[in-house]
Write a protein that holds these residues in place. Sequence first.
Motif, PDB file in Angstrom:
ATOM      1  N   VAL A  12       0.681  -1.459   0.053  1.00 35.42           N
ATOM      2  CA  VAL A  12      -0.088  -0.243   0.283  1.00 35.42           C
ATOM      3  C   VAL A  12       0.950   0.869  -0.484  1.00 35.42           C
ATOM      4  N   ILE A  13       1.141   2.092  -1.067  1.00 36.02           N
ATOM      5  CA  ILE A  13       1.059   3.387  -1.058  1.00 36.02           C
ATOM      6  C   ILE A  13       0.631   4.852   0.081  1.00 36.02           C
ATOM      7  N   PRO A  14       0.077   5.012   0.856  1.00 39.89           N
ATOM      8  CA  PRO A  14      -0.856   5.658   0.596  1.00 39.89           C
ATOM      9  C   PRO A  14      -0.750   7.171   0.887  1.00 39.89           C
ATOM     10  N   ALA A  15      -1.936   7.840   0.788  1.00 44.77           N
ATOM     11  CA  ALA A  15      -2.228   9.388   0.757  1.00 44.77           C
ATOM     12  C   ALA A  15      -1.403  10.018   0.650  1.00 44.77           C
ATOM     13  N   PRO A  34      -2.533   4.361  -9.608  1.00 48.65           N
ATOM     14  CA  PRO A  34      -2.522   5.291  -8.007  1.00 48.65           C
ATOM     15  C   PRO A  34      -4.819   5.893  -7.344  1.00 48.65           C
TER      16      PRO A  34
END
Lengths: 393, 112
Positions: free
Chosen positions: A180-183, A303
Amino acid sequence: MENFGYIVDTLFALFAMTLIIFMVPGFAMLEAGLVRTKNVTSVLTVNTMIYAVASVMFLLVGYQLAFGGWENSGMSIYAAFLFQMAFVGKTVNIMSGGVSERVRILPIALFTVLMGGFIYPLVVNVSWGADLLAGTVLDLTMYDLAGSTVIHSTGGWALLAAIMIMGPRKGRYKDGKIHVIPASNIPLVVLGALLLWIGWFGFNGGSVGSIASKENADTVALTIMNTNTAGLAGALIAGIFMYLRYRKFDITMILNGALGGLVAITAGPDLYDIHTPIIIGAVGGALVVIAVPLFDRLKLDDPVGALSVHLVNGIWGTLAVGIFAAEPEAGITLLGQLKGVAVVAVFVFTVSYAAIYIINRFLPFRAGDDEQVEGLDVTECGLEAYPEFKRAF
Amino acid sequence: MKKIEAIIKPFRLEEVKDALAHIGITGMTVSEVKGYGRQKGHSELYRGAEYVVDFLPKIKVELVVGDEQLEQVLDTITEAARTGKIGDGKIFVSGIEKVIRIRTGETGSEAI
């Protein structure tokens, strides 16, 4: 007063165009908030560049290609042009958002030349415009008021082609697992999504084409009301689904749900009664909640959720017209809607895939791993969005 | 002279600061840090996918005290920062070779 209708419709088109242009910062802020801080300037530069490139291409060749000429008896041709021009950048915006954090600016600008000058105008030609396919077996009879297919799934198919060629962001899928690449900035995401929502009132309302009679004024108001209703339903259902499934409210998904509902209503907001948009928007919001993890499992890294919002719901919205507002006498059938979806899908996906594939051979779309690690702000723009050490004094 | 570095829960900072001021400590430096020990991180949810947040936000309080005050300061911090739950933090004590007050150039315990 003989020109009253002409003047009112000109004013209406200019107003709608202004609302639609609010979607440029809408996309920009939404994307700036959903990506990591090291890629923010790059995302904003892409957004600004494609607006300029696509619009100029539409002025130079696209409008002529789409409509066959510069004439309009109902309103000033310049207003008619500006209104149509406002849509062009949206198609590419949809596409560029989904390849954020790895796309390089030059190749995407080059693809925008093709998209704004040729691919999108040809889709418009066969659906709203001069209609090259008239009389052939492929002639489109689909009803698509403001572009669930013509704009949203067109952008979505181009995005799918781009994601397939470019691959995911570095480190997104490791050893078969989803990383996961969070906002980075949720307030910007909210601002962007709500700007898009507001822009949609011009997008769909303006597509009615005229407001200068009592009947038309009613249709415009109904269209805008139905547009809003679908957005509300999409947001609510996405929120409820997320809560039931994960016991958490994820604002990024709630906003994607709203946008999914808005895309879904766009094909026929003028055809429905005032309650049907609740169903159409709710299904749109639910589809987003289902599609986002699904695309992740397929390793299609998006994304911002553009595939789920624009492609999936562009298709659903176009089919929804055939389900809820079929009028065989007027030529609106589910089969006709399906044909429209399929023809546009095959044309846009094939041409985009070929174009991106060829450009990619000479000018790679994907930034290298090291460039991605450093951030595209530094490598592509030489300007970081947030350069201070924590904060300025 | 000893340097005390205390890693504490962020919301206990006010209590620790007030308690230290109460026993006559006139200055300290704090910074926002992240870390974990036995508490470990926790998992969060983003767009339907879970992910682990390894490092939790903590506050690091740094101060230098004379040897005679050390035990009292350590007790004060321990008491003020304790919640009894996992993750209350740790205190590290180390020796200090030299202290200089930049404005006046005073050194040693004068400069604390």
